[in-house]
Design a protein around this motif. Structure first.
Motif, mmCIF file in Angstrom:
data_model
loop_
_atom_site.group_PDB
_atom_site.id
_atom_site.type_symbol
_atom_site.label_atom_id
_atom_site.label_comp_id
_atom_site.label_asym_id
_atom_site.label_seq_id
_atom_site.Cartn_x
_atom_site.Cartn_y
_atom_site.Cartn_z
ATOM 1 N N PHE A 115 0.856 -1.183 0.000
ATOM 2 C CA PHE A 115 0.000 0.000 0.000
ATOM 3 C C PHE A 115 0.892 1.233 0.000
ATOM 4 N N ASP A 116 0.545 2.242 -0.804
ATOM 5 C CA ASP A 116 1.324 3.463 -0.867
ATOM 6 C C ASP A 116 0.355 4.639 -0.879
ATOM 7 N N TYR A 117 0.626 5.625 -0.021
ATOM 8 C CA TYR A 117 -0.207 6.816 0.070
ATOM 9 C C TYR A 117 0.668 8.032 -0.153
ATOM 10 N N LEU A 159 -5.474 6.595 9.371
ATOM 11 C CA LEU A 159 -4.403 6.414 8.411
ATOM 12 C C LEU A 159 -3.280 7.403 8.716
ATOM 13 N N VAL A 203 0.082 9.275 7.259
ATOM 14 C CA VAL A 203 0.838 9.634 6.062
ATOM 15 C C VAL A 203 2.098 10.330 6.546
ATOM 16 N N MET A 226 -9.670 5.601 5.506
ATOM 17 C CA MET A 226 -8.835 6.755 5.845
ATOM 18 C C MET A 226 -8.776 6.983 7.357
ATOM 19 N N HIS A 239 -2.943 10.463 -3.669
ATOM 20 C CA HIS A 239 -2.891 9.271 -4.504
ATOM 21 C C HIS A 239 -2.734 8.060 -3.599
ATOM 22 N N TYR A 240 -3.611 7.078 -3.780
ATOM 23 C CA TYR A 240 -3.560 5.798 -3.071
ATOM 24 C C TYR A 240 -3.264 4.729 -4.109
ATOM 25 N N TYR A 241 -2.272 3.892 -3.806
ATOM 26 C CA TYR A 241 -1.918 2.800 -4.711
ATOM 27 C C TYR A 241 -1.808 1.521 -3.900
ATOM 28 N N SER A 242 -2.405 0.454 -4.402
ATOM 29 C CA SER A 242 -2.243 -0.846 -3.748
ATOM 30 C C SER A 242 -1.963 -1.904 -4.804
ATOM 31 N N ASN A 259 -5.517 2.148 -8.124
ATOM 32 C CA ASN A 259 -5.119 3.545 -7.985
ATOM 33 C C ASN A 259 -6.372 4.354 -7.694
#
Length: 105
Positions: free
Chosen positions: A2-4, A100, A102, A97, A17-20, A31
């Motif tokens: 997971f990347d935020y 979450l 960041v 969220m 941007h959220y990527y999993s 995305n």
């Protein structure tokens, strides 16, 4: 995985941007994007999104009512412990969220 990524621009706008990527997930890659405006008061960042301006096929996350709090090492803390600067989402209508973190890079 997971990347935020959250970018707070000086003009009061933001991009998210959220990527999993999950090996056996359906779909395997996701995305999601959000954008809008942000304001700061004390240690709290409030987010808002305008349905006419900030939503389209790409930008679908609704950040209205989302709030995040800055977490930093207290300047009076003289210990050697390392506390990474981060934003923790404390309110959001986007269920994943809530709580979450960041981290600042």
């Amino acid at each position: 995985m997971f990347d935020y990524k959250l970018t707070l621009n000086q003009d009061g706008t933001f991009l998210f941007h959220y990527y999993s990527k999950i090996k056996n997930g359906i779909p395997t890659e996701v995305n999601k994007y959000g954008k809008g405006k942000w304001t700061a008061k004390d240690n709290v960042i409030s987010f808002s999104s305008n349905k006419q301006e900030d939503f389209d096929e790409k930008y679908t996350l609704d950040f209205n009512t989302s709030k995040a709090r800055f977490v930093t090492k207290n300047p009076r803390d003289k210990s050697d412990r390392i506390i990474k600067t981060k934003l923790t989402f404390v309110e959001s209508e986007i269920p994943w969220m809530q709580r979450l973190d960041v981290f600042k890079i």
